[in-house]
Structures are given as structure tokens and as C-alpha cells.
Design a protein around this motif. Structure first.
Motif, mmCIF file in Angstrom:
data_model
loop_
_atom_site.group_PDB
_atom_site.id
_atom_site.type_symbol
_atom_site.label_atom_id
_atom_site.label_comp_id
_atom_site.label_asym_id
_atom_site.label_seq_id
_atom_site.Cartn_x
_atom_site.Cartn_y
_atom_site.Cartn_z
ATOM 1 N N ARG A 1 31.403 39.642 40.359
ATOM 2 C CA ARG A 1 30.790 38.594 39.526
ATOM 3 C C ARG A 1 29.355 38.322 39.993
ATOM 4 N NH1 ARG A 1 33.831 35.922 35.931
ATOM 5 N NH2 ARG A 1 36.105 35.782 36.216
ATOM 6 N N ALA A 2 29.147 38.330 41.307
ATOM 7 C CA ALA A 2 27.811 38.085 41.842
ATOM 8 C C ALA A 2 26.844 39.189 41.431
ATOM 9 C CB ALA A 2 27.868 37.957 43.357
ATOM 10 N N VAL A 3 27.301 40.439 41.495
ATOM 11 C CA VAL A 3 26.451 41.552 41.063
ATOM 12 C C VAL A 3 26.184 41.451 39.561
ATOM 13 C CG1 VAL A 3 26.219 44.058 40.938
ATOM 14 C CG2 VAL A 3 27.335 43.024 42.914
ATOM 15 N N HIS A 4 27.200 41.089 38.792
ATOM 16 C CA HIS A 4 27.035 40.944 37.341
ATOM 17 C C HIS A 4 26.039 39.837 37.012
ATOM 18 C CE1 HIS A 4 27.922 41.031 33.120
ATOM 19 N NE2 HIS A 4 28.431 39.812 33.121
ATOM 20 N N ALA A 5 26.032 38.758 37.810
ATOM 21 C CA ALA A 5 25.072 37.677 37.584
ATOM 22 C C ALA A 5 23.646 38.158 37.823
ATOM 23 C CB ALA A 5 25.390 36.491 38.495
ATOM 24 N N LEU A 6 23.468 39.085 38.778
ATOM 25 C CA LEU A 6 22.151 39.654 39.041
ATOM 26 C C LEU A 6 21.746 40.677 37.985
ATOM 27 C CD1 LEU A 6 22.360 40.227 42.905
ATOM 28 C CD2 LEU A 6 20.837 38.632 41.736
ATOM 29 N N THR B 1 40.759 39.247 45.164
ATOM 30 C CA THR B 1 39.969 38.079 44.771
ATOM 31 C C THR B 1 38.531 38.194 45.256
ATOM 32 O OG1 THR B 1 41.940 36.668 44.805
ATOM 33 C CG2 THR B 1 39.806 35.567 44.949
ATOM 34 N N GLU B 2 38.353 38.675 46.490
ATOM 35 C CA GLU B 2 36.999 38.839 47.033
ATOM 36 C C GLU B 2 36.241 39.911 46.272
ATOM 37 O OE1 GLU B 2 33.744 38.173 49.734
ATOM 38 O OE2 GLU B 2 35.403 37.021 48.911
ATOM 39 N N ALA B 3 36.907 40.981 45.893
ATOM 40 C CA ALA B 3 36.245 42.029 45.114
ATOM 41 C C ALA B 3 35.778 41.490 43.769
ATOM 42 C CB ALA B 3 37.189 43.212 44.916
ATOM 43 N N VAL B 4 36.613 40.681 43.123
ATOM 44 C CA VAL B 4 36.220 40.074 41.853
ATOM 45 C C VAL B 4 35.028 39.143 42.064
ATOM 46 C CG1 VAL B 4 36.938 38.517 40.000
ATOM 47 C CG2 VAL B 4 38.521 40.269 40.835
ATOM 48 N N LEU C 1 33.233 48.222 45.801
ATOM 49 C CA LEU C 1 33.956 47.077 45.247
ATOM 50 C C LEU C 1 35.249 47.523 44.567
ATOM 51 C CD1 LEU C 1 30.950 45.066 43.786
ATOM 52 C CD2 LEU C 1 32.281 44.523 45.825
ATOM 53 N N TYR C 2 35.195 48.648 43.904
ATOM 54 C CA TYR C 2 36.377 49.203 43.241
ATOM 55 C C TYR C 2 37.452 49.549 44.263
ATOM 56 C CZ TYR C 2 38.923 52.416 40.067
ATOM 57 O OH TYR C 2 39.866 53.062 39.307
#
Length: 437
Positions: free
Chosen positions: A235-240, A228-231, A205-206
Motif C-alpha cells: 500500500r505504501a509503494v502504491h501511494a508513492l 499483513t505487513e506485505a499488504v 513483497l510478493y
């Protein structure tokens, strides 16, 4: 086909297709497996869309349209003469895995779930070597070309092409299951495999974000779609994993860095360096969110490299002007970072901070050491930093040569023009000095 009003412009269609491609690939892999064949089918569907949408109009459900067309292409491919024996042996595997019911002819229904994140974790499966996970994910999820991935990872393009091909074959041979990542008992897992896989996901992602923020080639400095897609994926990984400090740190780093996007280029697309940017154009909402994320992570979780990088970005973003930047704090953060991650890019950033605090000569000595690192030696960023430090130190002739060398090494047109401009400005200054004599 139900269409939106009027034909869609080609650039808009290309942006949408790039964004939807990993979602469509994820949907096909979840249903049918056959990673490599599914990727080919998705590419055919994307080509069909690129031909039809500008003339016929965009479908009301673009993602569903692409999944339907790609599914047909995949089934046709699997039913071909070349695949007949394999199809007979694996007929049961062609049953959709998510109880998907094929829509009636003419409809383009698709499940509401976005499979991009599941595809991301599949590409980072433990069956693959770390380098292969990163390369495959950049290709399948990030949408980067093989050449872009090779430049991002500092390896030859031919080597990267072989790496991606081998990774696809290994995924196929492994029979790795495709499902919601880090779900159920896996979400709480903190074993070595989980940590390694997550580390590779974050690194991928980085890299995708970095390619979006500063493209390695082409006419544009930035590829906002990739950033934008990386962000979005982070965000999806952070939500998990909301309690993971490095996930929060990476999201913070992206937000704090991308907040400067609008100020990085002039109306003609030319590069504006950080020191000269109009900070009133920075995205303050993104900065506030990023600072809050990294501050919380640094307070409540174990220290990690992404948190440190985000903290460095926060110091830059919170400074009212370039002159107000707390370079001593940045240097202290870099010294901790290079103890955790002594990589060439981190050491290059550290050298810049050393120059700002202790002067360019001391930093130039650090660059001499980096010349011995084959991962960075000959890279345009090393030469660009050297040129800036030489110019600051007053060695204008050497600075001009370094700027020219850096310009010749980069494939980014805006970066090349900026570096050429800096070299030309030094040359003009030297001619003016000779004239005054």
C-alpha cells in the motif's frame, strides 16, 4: 519506563516485536549507517524487550524504546576496542543524518516517520545483484529466517546465508544513501535502473506475502503478521506510485488472496482446500477493493504479470461456488501469463487450469515437462498437483504414492497432514473395494 496496564502476553509481544523490527532497523541505518552493526544492535534490543516486557509491562512507545536501546547498543559496539580505529576514522559519520536530537535519559522519543519503506528500497539498491536484493530484503524487512528464505527461493540454506552476508557487506562498501524512496525527481524516473529496482521490490513483497499466506514450515498454515505487513508495505509503494499498473496489480493480488484467509483453516488449524471453503467467510470488502484495483490497472496501464495473477484471483473470488468458477477464463489468463513469465510456478498453475478445462491426462503430460525443471523438480507442490490429477484420472495407486511423496517433502505441518489424509483416504477406499469383492 512508562508501561501499559499489566504485563503483556508473550505471543502478543512477539508479534509486536516482529512488526517493529524493520522500522527500528530503518531508523538506525538512516541515522548512523553501519547496516550490519545496526542489525546486530536491533537484535540485542529485541532480546532485551523479550526479556523485560513480559515482566515489566510494555512501554507506552514500544518503537521509541527499541530505537533508544538499539542506538545505545550500536554506539557501545562502535566504541569498543575492536572498533576504535574505525570509529576514529569515521567519527563524522556517527552524526545523526536526520537532525535527530537524542532524548533526555529515561525518555523513548522517536521520529514519527516509518523508515521501513526506505529500508526496503535500500536493500534493493542497484549495487546488489537481483538475487541478493531479494534475500537481504526478506531478511531485514520481512523478518524471515535464512532457512525460510532459502525454501522460498528454492536454494540451499548455506548458499542463502552466504548471499545475505555478501549483500550486507556490499551495502556497507557502497556507501548507499539512506532516504525517502522514490522521492523528488526519483519519483518520476522511469529508467532501466528504476524499473529493475521496483521490480525487485515488488518480487520481495510478493515472496513475503506468500510466506505469510502459506508458511513453508511450522505448525501453522498461515503467518498473518507477514501477510499483513506485505499488504501494508505494498500500500505504501502504491501511494508513492499510484499510476503504476504492476504495483496496483500486486496490491490487488494480495487483497484478493488474503480475503480467503479466515476460510482456509478449520478450528483445529487443519487445511481446507479452495474447493471446500465456506465462501461466506471470505472478506468481501477486500475482494471489492482488489477487483476495483485490478480492473482499473488492466484498463489504463500496460499489461503485467501481477495484474494477470490478480485477474485470476478475481475470477476465483467472484465465483459463488467452486462449481461456478469460470475455468476457461482462468486458463486464458494463464496462457497469457506463461508467455510473459514462463516460470515453473506459473506453468504449474497453468497445468491445473488445463486439467479443469481439458481433463487431467492432458495436464499430467505438462507435469512431466516440469519434472525436468530443477527449480521445481522434487518440490512438494508439484507432487501434490500430480497426486490430485492422478486421483481425478482414476489412477488411485499412483495418486496415493504421489500424495505420500508430497507429504514427505513439505515442512508445513498442516500441509503434511492434509496430504497424508488424502493418501489415507485413497487407501481406505481401496480396502473397501477389496472387501466388497
Amino acid at each position: 519506563m512508562t508501561t501499559a496496564p499489566g504485563p503483556e502476553s508473550t505471543p502478543a509481544s512477539e508479534d509486536l516485536l516482529r512488526r517493529l523490527a524493520p522500522q527500528v532497523l530503518g531508523a538506525l541505518v538512516r541515522r548512523y549507517g553501519h547496516f550490519d552493526a545496526a542489525e546486530d544492535a536491533v537484535q540485542e534490543a529485541l532480546l532485551a524487550a523479550a526479556r523485560q516486557w513480559p515482566e515489566e509491562g510494555r512501554p507506552a512507545n514500544p518503537r521509541g524504546w527499541l530505537i533508544r536501546v538499539a542506538s545505545r547498543r550500536l554506539m557501545d559496539q562502535l566504541r569498543s576496542e575492536d572498533a576504535r580505529r574505525r570509529r576514529e576514522e569515521t567519527a563524522a559519520a556517527l552524526t545523526p543524518r536526520d537532525e535527530f536530537v537524542a532524548p533526555p535519559p529515561g525518555e523513548s522519543r522517536a521520529p514519527a516517520e516509518d523508515d521501513t519503506l526506505a529500508l526496503l528500497f535500500l536493500c534493493c539498491h542497484a549495487e546488489l545483484a537481483p538475487a541478493a536484493r531479494i534475500a537481504l530484503t526478506l531478511r531485514a524487512v520481512g523478518g524471515l529466517t535464512t532457512a525460510e528464505i532459502a525454501r522460498a527461493l528454492l536454494v540451499p540454506e548455506a548458499t542463502m546465508a552466504q548471499r545475505i552476508t555478501r549483500a550486507k557487506r556490499r551495502i556497507k562498501a557502497s556507501g548507499a544513501p539512506f532516504g525517502r524512496p522514490l522521492g523528488g525527481t526519483e519519483a518520476g524516473g522511469a529508467g532501466p535502473e528504476h524499473a529493475e529496482r521496483l521490480a525487485d521490490v515488488l518480487h520481495v513483497l510478493y515472496l513475503i506475502f506468500n510466506e505469510g499466506y502459506t508458511a513453508t514450515s511450522g505448525d501453522d498454515l498461515q503467518r498473518a503478521d507477514l501477510a499483513t505487513e506485505a499488504v501494508r508495505l505494498t500500500r505504501a509503494v502504491h501511494a508513492l506510485l499510484p499510476a503504476d499498473g504492476e504495483v496496483a496489480g500486486l496490491l490487488a493480488l494480495m487483497l484478493l488472496t488474503d480475503a480467503r484467509r479466515a476460510a482456509r483453516t478449520a478450528p483445529d488449524g487443519s487445511l481446507i482446500p479452495l474447493a471446500e471453503q465456506d465462501r461466506t467467510r471470505w472478506d468481501r470488502a477486500a475482494i471489492t477493493e482488489g477487483v476495483a484495483l485490478v480492473s482499473d490497472a488492466l484498463t489504463h496501464t500496460a499489461l503485467g504479470p501481477y495484474q494477470l495473477r490478480a485477474a485470476i484471483a478475481a475470477v476465483h473470488d467472484e465465483a459463488a461456488s467452486d462449481e461456478d468458477t469460470d475455468w476457461a477464463e482462468i486458463l486464458a489468463l494463464y496462457e497469457v501469463l506463461i508467455r510473459l513469465v514462463p516460470g515453473p510456478v506459473e506453468r504449474l498453475g497453468h497445468a491445473v487450469a488445463v486439467a479443469m478445462v481439458h481433463g487431467p491426462r492432458r495436464a499430467l503430460a505438462l507435469l512431466d515437462v516440469l519434472d525436468e525443471d530443477e527449480r521445481l523438480a522434487g518440490h512438494h507442490r508439484l507432487e501434490a498437483v500430480r497426486a490430485h490429477l492422478l486421483e481425478t484420472a482414476g489412477d488411485r495407486a499412483a495418486a496415493r504414492a504421489a500424495y505420500a511423496k508430497a507429504a514427505g517433502l513439505t515442512l508445513s505441518i498442516p500441509e503434511r497432514r492434509y496430504l497424508q489424509y488424502r493418501a489415507a483416504r485413497i487407501a481406505e477406499g481401496a480396502e473397501g473395494a477389496e472387501g466388497a469383492q
